[in-house]
Design a protein around this motif. Structure first.
Motif, PDB file in Angstrom:
ATOM      1  N   ARG A   1      -4.096  15.538  -3.321  1.00 52.80           N
ATOM      2  CA  ARG A   1      -2.778  16.053  -3.736  1.00 52.80           C
ATOM      3  C   ARG A   1      -1.950  16.603  -2.581  1.00 52.80           C
ATOM      4  O   ARG A   1      -0.779  16.904  -2.748  1.00 52.80           O
ATOM      5  CB  ARG A   1      -2.953  17.135  -4.805  1.00 52.80           C
ATOM      6  CG  ARG A   1      -3.324  16.556  -6.153  1.00 52.80           C
ATOM      7  CD  ARG A   1      -3.290  17.584  -7.278  1.00 52.80           C
ATOM      8  NE  ARG A   1      -2.137  18.471  -7.334  1.00 52.80           N
ATOM      9  CZ  ARG A   1      -0.943  18.157  -7.836  1.00 52.80           C
ATOM     10  NH1 ARG A   1      -0.731  16.950  -8.323  1.00 52.80           N
ATOM     11  NH2 ARG A   1       0.027  19.048  -7.858  1.00 52.80           N
ATOM     12  N   SER A   2      -2.537  16.713  -1.412  1.00 53.67           N
ATOM     13  CA  SER A   2      -1.779  17.192  -0.254  1.00 53.67           C
ATOM     14  C   SER A   2      -0.996  16.068   0.424  1.00 53.67           C
ATOM     15  O   SER A   2      -0.235  16.312   1.343  1.00 53.67           O
ATOM     16  CB  SER A   2      -2.715  17.852   0.765  1.00 53.67           C
ATOM     17  OG  SER A   2      -3.221  19.062   0.245  1.00 53.67           O
ATOM     18  N   HIS A  22       0.839  -1.207   0.000  1.00 52.34           N
ATOM     19  CA  HIS A  22       0.000   0.000   0.000  1.00 52.34           C
ATOM     20  C   HIS A  22       0.867   1.247   0.000  1.00 52.34           C
ATOM     21  O   HIS A  22       0.648   2.174  -0.785  1.00 52.34           O
ATOM     22  CB  HIS A  22      -0.933  -0.014   1.216  1.00 52.34           C
ATOM     23  CG  HIS A  22      -1.972   1.059   1.190  1.00 52.34           C
ATOM     24  ND1 HIS A  22      -1.722   2.336   1.618  1.00 52.34           N
ATOM     25  CD2 HIS A  22      -3.266   1.042   0.770  1.00 52.34           C
ATOM     26  CE1 HIS A  22      -2.818   3.071   1.478  1.00 52.34           C
ATOM     27  NE2 HIS A  22      -3.768   2.303   0.955  1.00 52.34           N
ATOM     28  N   ARG A  23       1.867   1.254   0.888  1.00 53.83           N
ATOM     29  CA  ARG A  23       2.791   2.401   0.945  1.00 53.83           C
ATOM     30  C   ARG A  23       3.531   2.543  -0.385  1.00 53.83           C
ATOM     31  O   ARG A  23       3.662   3.638  -0.916  1.00 53.83           O
ATOM     32  CB  ARG A  23       3.806   2.207   2.072  1.00 53.83           C
ATOM     33  CG  ARG A  23       3.235   2.242   3.443  1.00 53.83           C
ATOM     34  CD  ARG A  23       2.914   3.620   3.935  1.00 53.83           C
ATOM     35  NE  ARG A  23       4.103   4.428   4.043  1.00 53.83           N
ATOM     36  CZ  ARG A  23       4.106   5.762   3.989  1.00 53.83           C
ATOM     37  NH1 ARG A  23       3.001   6.412   3.834  1.00 53.83           N
ATOM     38  NH2 ARG A  23       5.218   6.437   4.082  1.00 53.83           N
ATOM     39  N   GLY A  24       4.025   1.430  -0.912  1.00 55.42           N
ATOM     40  CA  GLY A  24       4.766   1.464  -2.172  1.00 55.42           C
ATOM     41  C   GLY A  24       3.926   1.994  -3.315  1.00 55.42           C
ATOM     42  O   GLY A  24       4.397   2.785  -4.136  1.00 55.42           O
ATOM     43  N   ALA A  36      -7.998   8.205   4.756  1.00 60.55           N
ATOM     44  CA  ALA A  36      -7.178   9.392   5.003  1.00 60.55           C
ATOM     45  C   ALA A  36      -6.407   9.799   3.750  1.00 60.55           C
ATOM     46  O   ALA A  36      -6.334  10.991   3.411  1.00 60.55           O
ATOM     47  CB  ALA A  36      -6.219   9.130   6.161  1.00 60.55           C
ATOM     48  N   GLN A  37      -5.857   8.835   3.041  1.00 61.14           N
ATOM     49  CA  GLN A  37      -5.072   9.176   1.851  1.00 61.14           C
ATOM     50  C   GLN A  37      -5.961   9.703   0.735  1.00 61.14           C
ATOM     51  O   GLN A  37      -5.576  10.629   0.018  1.00 61.14           O
ATOM     52  CB  GLN A  37      -4.242   7.974   1.409  1.00 61.14           C
ATOM     53  CG  GLN A  37      -3.165   7.686   2.444  1.00 61.14           C
ATOM     54  CD  GLN A  37      -2.070   6.780   1.979  1.00 61.14           C
ATOM     55  OE1 GLN A  37      -1.770   5.803   2.628  1.00 61.14           O
ATOM     56  NE2 GLN A  37      -1.455   7.093   0.871  1.00 61.14           N
ATOM     57  N   ILE A  59      -3.404   9.078   9.331  1.00 60.74           N
ATOM     58  CA  ILE A  59      -2.525   8.105   8.670  1.00 60.74           C
ATOM     59  C   ILE A  59      -1.630   7.442   9.709  1.00 60.74           C
ATOM     60  O   ILE A  59      -1.414   6.234   9.688  1.00 60.74           O
ATOM     61  CB  ILE A  59      -1.712   8.758   7.537  1.00 60.74           C
ATOM     62  CG1 ILE A  59      -2.637   9.052   6.350  1.00 60.74           C
ATOM     63  CG2 ILE A  59      -0.541   7.875   7.103  1.00 60.74           C
ATOM     64  CD1 ILE A  59      -1.981   9.741   5.179  1.00 60.74           C
ATOM     65  N   TYR A  60      -1.148   8.222  10.669  1.00 55.20           N
ATOM     66  CA  TYR A  60      -0.311   7.649  11.716  1.00 55.20           C
ATOM     67  C   TYR A  60      -1.138   6.792  12.676  1.00 55.20           C
ATOM     68  O   TYR A  60      -0.639   5.800  13.209  1.00 55.20           O
ATOM     69  CB  TYR A  60       0.454   8.744  12.453  1.00 55.20           C
ATOM     70  CG  TYR A  60       1.369   9.524  11.544  1.00 55.20           C
ATOM     71  CD1 TYR A  60       1.946   8.925  10.433  1.00 55.20           C
ATOM     72  CD2 TYR A  60       1.650  10.859  11.777  1.00 55.20           C
ATOM     73  CE1 TYR A  60       2.785   9.635   9.585  1.00 55.20           C
ATOM     74  CE2 TYR A  60       2.489  11.583  10.939  1.00 55.20           C
ATOM     75  CZ  TYR A  60       3.059  10.962   9.850  1.00 55.20           C
ATOM     76  OH  TYR A  60       3.882  11.661   9.008  1.00 55.20           O
TER      77      TYR A  60
END
Length: 197
Positions: free
Chosen positions: A104-105, A20-22, A98-99, A131-132
């Protein structure tokens, strides 16, 4: 229920988190030229990286030869381990929400970008750093799923070190660029968890 299932689920959680992060880093990272100000990696991030390596190695051993980690096993009931799976799924749902809300931010590293906006909708209406929160839910769930303190505390320690460093920098940056607007926002929201009166 055979605990073999958790030897499969644990690496799936870790791989899904990394994938997901990648994906977001590859598809949604804006060019460095758009950066106004960016955090430099400090000691906390370096220690977090070492903990991440330990956690990855321990997770691989748990999946392949779990008996090597019997000395760190915890006597968790299967219902508690399944609770960990549910917590991880809730973390993934929050992470995606959240993402998408950030649009775009969003950035993979703490930085201020050209034309960045102060987002206060979606999960940001309740929490300043959802996100955290999601990272804590996903990687913290490894303690329950693995029923192994070495694995769980390595992932949790890495996450806590990294996000505490990021949050401090990000909040100072937001105050610097958004001033009183962000200070007012801080009064009604919690950092990681919703603020209750």
């Amino acid at each position: 229920m055979n605990p073999m299932i958790f030897r499969v689920i644990l690496p799936i959680i870790v791989v899904a988190f990394a994938a997901h992060r990648g994906y977001y880093i590859k598809k949604h990272t804006r060019p460095d030229a758009e950066t106004v100000k960016e955090r430099e990696e400090g000691t906390a991030s370096k220690i977090a990286s070492l903990l991440a390596m330990l956690a990855l190695i321990a997770t691989a051993i748990f999946a392949i030869i779990p008996s090597w980690l019997d000395w760190a096993a915890l006597p968790f009931a299967n219902w508690l381990r399944w609770t960990g799976v549910v917590i991880a799924l809730l973390g993934f749902a929050l992470l995606q929400w959240a993402q998408i809300t950030l649009g775009r931010s969003w950035s993979d590293t703490p930085r201020m970008m050209n034309e960045q906006t102060h987002v206060t909708s979606g999960p940001y209406h309740f929490v300043r750093h959802p996100i955290y929160t999601a990272f804590l839910l996903i990687l913290g769930s490894t303690l329950l799923v693995s029923a192994n303190w070495l694995i769980g505390l390595s992932w949790l320690g890495m996450t806590l070190l990294e996000i505490s460093s990021r949050i401090q920098y990000e909040e100072n940056l937001m105050i610097e660029f958004f001033g009183d607007q962000y200070r007012e926002y801080m009064k009604t929201t919690g950092r990681i968890f919703p603020k209750f009166l």
